[in-house]
Design an enzyme around this catalytic site. Structure first.
Site, PDB file in Angstrom:
ATOM      1  N   ARG A   8       1.219  21.971   3.270  1.00 18.83           N
ATOM      2  CA  ARG A   8       2.301  21.491   2.382  1.00 18.83           C
ATOM      3  C   ARG A   8       3.366  20.666   3.105  1.00 18.83           C
ATOM      4  O   ARG A   8       4.487  20.530   2.627  1.00 18.83           O
ATOM      5  CB  ARG A   8       2.951  22.659   1.626  1.00 18.83           C
ATOM      6  CG  ARG A   8       1.984  23.373   0.695  1.00 18.83           C
ATOM      7  CD  ARG A   8       2.671  24.478  -0.093  1.00 18.83           C
ATOM      8  NE  ARG A   8       1.749  25.066  -1.042  1.00 18.83           N
ATOM      9  CZ  ARG A   8       0.929  26.080  -0.767  1.00 18.83           C
ATOM     10  NH1 ARG A   8       0.934  26.605   0.465  1.00 18.83           N
ATOM     11  NH2 ARG A   8       0.122  26.565  -1.687  1.00 18.83           N
ATOM     12  N   LYS A  36       5.802   5.596   3.064  1.00 20.54           N
ATOM     13  CA  LYS A  36       4.714   5.491   2.090  1.00 20.54           C
ATOM     14  C   LYS A  36       3.404   5.846   2.785  1.00 20.54           C
ATOM     15  O   LYS A  36       3.050   5.243   3.796  1.00 20.54           O
ATOM     16  CB  LYS A  36       4.619   4.063   1.535  1.00 20.54           C
ATOM     17  CG  LYS A  36       5.559   3.765   0.395  1.00 20.54           C
ATOM     18  CD  LYS A  36       5.205   2.399  -0.176  1.00 20.54           C
ATOM     19  CE  LYS A  36       6.046   2.062  -1.393  1.00 20.54           C
ATOM     20  NZ  LYS A  36       5.653   0.757  -1.955  1.00 20.54           N
ATOM     21  N   GLU A  71       3.739 -10.383   6.740  1.00 17.39           N
ATOM     22  CA  GLU A  71       4.778  -9.409   6.385  1.00 17.39           C
ATOM     23  C   GLU A  71       6.108  -9.768   7.027  1.00 17.39           C
ATOM     24  O   GLU A  71       7.165  -9.474   6.476  1.00 17.39           O
ATOM     25  CB  GLU A  71       4.341  -8.003   6.807  1.00 17.39           C
ATOM     26  CG  GLU A  71       3.123  -7.458   6.056  1.00 17.39           C
ATOM     27  CD  GLU A  71       3.428  -6.999   4.640  1.00 17.39           C
ATOM     28  OE1 GLU A  71       4.603  -7.088   4.202  1.00 17.39           O
ATOM     29  OE2 GLU A  71       2.491  -6.539   3.955  1.00 17.39           O
ATOM     30  N   LYS A 102      13.795  -3.889   6.300  1.00 16.06           N
ATOM     31  CA  LYS A 102      13.101  -2.855   5.541  1.00 16.06           C
ATOM     32  C   LYS A 102      13.894  -1.552   5.525  1.00 16.06           C
ATOM     33  O   LYS A 102      13.974  -0.877   4.490  1.00 16.06           O
ATOM     34  CB  LYS A 102      11.708  -2.601   6.101  1.00 16.06           C
ATOM     35  CG  LYS A 102      10.961  -1.554   5.275  1.00 16.06           C
ATOM     36  CD  LYS A 102       9.475  -1.571   5.433  1.00 16.06           C
ATOM     37  CE  LYS A 102       8.833  -0.640   4.415  1.00 16.06           C
ATOM     38  NZ  LYS A 102       7.362  -0.615   4.507  1.00 16.06           N
ATOM     39  N   GLU A 119      11.224   4.185  -4.287  1.00 22.29           N
ATOM     40  CA  GLU A 119      10.870   3.002  -5.059  1.00 22.29           C
ATOM     41  C   GLU A 119      11.171   3.157  -6.555  1.00 22.29           C
ATOM     42  O   GLU A 119      10.363   2.848  -7.421  1.00 22.29           O
ATOM     43  CB  GLU A 119       9.386   2.646  -4.860  1.00 22.29           C
ATOM     44  CG  GLU A 119       9.084   1.182  -5.197  1.00 22.29           C
ATOM     45  CD  GLU A 119       7.674   0.772  -4.790  1.00 22.29           C
ATOM     46  OE1 GLU A 119       6.889   0.439  -5.676  1.00 22.29           O
ATOM     47  OE2 GLU A 119       7.385   0.791  -3.586  1.00 22.29           O
ATOM     48  N   ARG A 148      13.585  -1.069  -4.030  1.00 20.99           N
ATOM     49  CA  ARG A 148      12.535  -1.047  -3.027  1.00 20.99           C
ATOM     50  C   ARG A 148      11.282  -1.801  -3.479  1.00 20.99           C
ATOM     51  O   ARG A 148      10.494  -2.263  -2.642  1.00 20.99           O
ATOM     52  CB  ARG A 148      12.172   0.401  -2.656  1.00 20.99           C
ATOM     53  CG  ARG A 148      11.090   0.476  -1.593  1.00 20.99           C
ATOM     54  CD  ARG A 148      10.929   1.856  -1.000  1.00 20.99           C
ATOM     55  NE  ARG A 148       9.831   1.891  -0.056  1.00 20.99           N
ATOM     56  CZ  ARG A 148       9.565   2.892   0.764  1.00 20.99           C
ATOM     57  NH1 ARG A 148      10.352   3.962   0.764  1.00 20.99           N
ATOM     58  NH2 ARG A 148       8.538   2.843   1.593  1.00 20.99           N
ATOM     59  N   ASN A 170       7.257  -5.368  -2.313  1.00 15.96           N
ATOM     60  CA  ASN A 170       5.888  -5.669  -2.726  1.00 15.96           C
ATOM     61  C   ASN A 170       5.687  -7.140  -3.068  1.00 15.96           C
ATOM     62  O   ASN A 170       4.703  -7.498  -3.723  1.00 15.96           O
ATOM     63  CB  ASN A 170       5.506  -4.806  -3.935  1.00 15.96           C
ATOM     64  CG  ASN A 170       5.352  -3.345  -3.548  1.00 15.96           C
ATOM     65  OD1 ASN A 170       4.517  -2.981  -2.729  1.00 15.96           O
ATOM     66  ND2 ASN A 170       6.188  -2.501  -4.140  1.00 15.96           N
ATOM     67  N   HIS A 199       2.229  -8.646  -3.156  1.00 19.31           N
ATOM     68  CA  HIS A 199       1.240  -7.582  -3.049  1.00 19.31           C
ATOM     69  C   HIS A 199       0.424  -7.392  -4.325  1.00 19.31           C
ATOM     70  O   HIS A 199      -0.761  -7.060  -4.252  1.00 19.31           O
ATOM     71  CB  HIS A 199       1.918  -6.268  -2.669  1.00 19.31           C
ATOM     72  CG  HIS A 199       2.331  -6.202  -1.233  1.00 19.31           C
ATOM     73  ND1 HIS A 199       3.217  -7.102  -0.666  1.00 19.31           N
ATOM     74  CD2 HIS A 199       1.986  -5.356  -0.228  1.00 19.31           C
ATOM     75  CE1 HIS A 199       3.393  -6.793   0.611  1.00 19.31           C
ATOM     76  NE2 HIS A 199       2.661  -5.746   0.898  1.00 19.31           N
ATOM     77  N   HIS A 252      -3.300  -7.469  -3.684  1.00 18.52           N
ATOM     78  CA  HIS A 252      -4.115  -6.274  -3.890  1.00 18.52           C
ATOM     79  C   HIS A 252      -5.258  -6.546  -4.868  1.00 18.52           C
ATOM     80  O   HIS A 252      -6.375  -6.033  -4.689  1.00 18.52           O
ATOM     81  CB  HIS A 252      -3.253  -5.132  -4.427  1.00 18.52           C
ATOM     82  CG  HIS A 252      -2.349  -4.526  -3.400  1.00 18.52           C
ATOM     83  ND1 HIS A 252      -1.375  -3.602  -3.722  1.00 18.52           N
ATOM     84  CD2 HIS A 252      -2.260  -4.702  -2.057  1.00 18.52           C
ATOM     85  CE1 HIS A 252      -0.730  -3.240  -2.627  1.00 18.52           C
ATOM     86  NE2 HIS A 252      -1.250  -3.899  -1.603  1.00 18.52           N
TER      87      HIS A 252
END
Length: 359
Positions: free
Chosen positions: A118, A140, A182, A224, A234, A238, A242, A245, A249
């Site tokens: 956990r 992330k 990036e 960042k 996010e 935030r 992206n 992205h 993606h």
């Protein structure tokens, strides 16, 4: 050159980002970050032969697990190898996981750390430029699914990020250039002065000049860190991180991660995001032209890969993006270089024009 230390301010979850040459040789620094508990180093088949033995020699009581290398292995089945190693070596909840590798290793190690008993501590030691300026910072973590990238994961902050710029000397040219996408992203979304600096200093970065690299990495991480500190999970600003992205993606998913590296897809996705911004009347043509020129100067592709499916198929894959809310596609757009925002208020037909133009 002296190392640079930045701080990600997240109250009790705050942590340092340390940037410099030779950090993997600094035993005192490693011990300071790891502490006295158990340690599991997670690496991959490419990076382990380069740096793992040297690291383990400084940490003789550490265990290690080596994963297959490649975006196609960023899946739950691969993370199982980390859990098996932790359980076989009887690691308890005081253990620390250390991610030694690029963004795929970092994302999977962080996800394993978030899940094991956990939640246990982990440290990011990114060895690619892309991971150093992006995925290693911000907490992330996760894996891909065949239906979408990074759709399974958790927010789990590291206790430290150690960026050894010496590791970039072994990075293949294509992967190094993919990381520059990036870096360029930060100039576009929130730092116009940095964008200008990149236009002036891209030749030095291509040559891997140490002073230019350290500055670019630190400036990227600083940008960042500010965004992450303002919006850790996010829920708002935030999402601007992206930029490019959602387009990228979709291309990665459509090509089964075989045509382009992640940074190459993001670079091309940023061109598409700026093209859409221009078609919507948000930016002028010069902003798009400067961006295309800078991405090309970084050695990144500025035209689509071969054998992509139709624009409508790509649009459908974009609909699987994490930023979709209540069925509405949200995209990161630009009002100007250095001024990004997230919006679902755009004409779908104009988006199709961008897709058809580039794809």
């Amino acid at each position: 050159m002296r190392s640079i230390t930045l701080q990600v301010d997240l109250a009790e979850r705050s942590y340092p980002i340390i940037i410099g040459a030779g950090l993997l040789k600094d035993e005192a620094l490693l011990q300071q970050c790891i502490g006295s508990g158990q340690l599991m180093v997670v690496s991959n088949e490419t990076i382990a032969p380069l740096y793992l033995d040297s690291l383990l020699n400084k940490m003789p009581n550490a265990d290690s697990v080596i994963l297959p290398d490649g975006e196609q292995f960023k899946q739950l089945a691969t993370v199982e190898h980390v859990f098996e190693a932790l359980l076989n070596q009887r690691h308890n909840r005081t253990t620390t996981l250390l991610a030694l590798g690029g963004g795929v290793v970092g994302d999977m190690t962080g996800f394993a750390a978030a899940c094991y008993q956990r939640g246990v501590k982990f440290i990011q030691v990114p060895t690619t430029l892309l991971a150093q300026v992006d995925s290693s910072v911000g907490g992330k973590t996760g894996v891909n699914h065949t239906l979408g990238k990074n759709m399974i994961g958790a927010f789990h902050q590291p206790v430290a990020v150690l960026i050894d710029t010496d590791t970039l000397s072994s990075l293949p040219t294509r992967e190094y250039q993919a990381g520059l996408a990036e870096v360029i992203k930060y100039g576009l979304l929130c730092d116009a002065d940095f964008f200008i600096w990149l236009e002036q200093n891209m030749p030095a970065l291509i040559a891997r000049d140490q002073a230019a690299l350290q500055y670019a990495i630190a400036r990227s991480c600083e940008n960042k860190a500010k965004v992450v500190a303002a919006d850790e999970r996010e829920g708002g600003i935030r999402a601007i991180l992206n930029l490019g992205h959602t387009f990228g993606h979709a291309i990665e998913t459509a090509t089964e991660y075989k045509a382009w590296l992640h940074g190459e897809a993001v670079g091309f996705g940023m061109i598409m995001a700026l093209d859409l911004s221009m078609r919507l009347g948000l930016i002028d043509a010069s902003g798009l032209e400067r961006t295309i020129a800078l991405i090309a100067a970084a050695g990144l592709p500025v035209s689509a890969p071969a054998n992509l499916p139709a624009a409508d198929v790509i649009l459908g894959l974009m609909g699987m993006d994490k930023k979709v809310l209540d069925g509405n596609l949200r995209l990161v757009l630009l009002r100007a270089i250095g001024d990004a925002f997230v919006s679902n208020d755009f004409d779908a037909d104009i988006l199709k024009q961008t897709l058809q133009h580039y794809l």
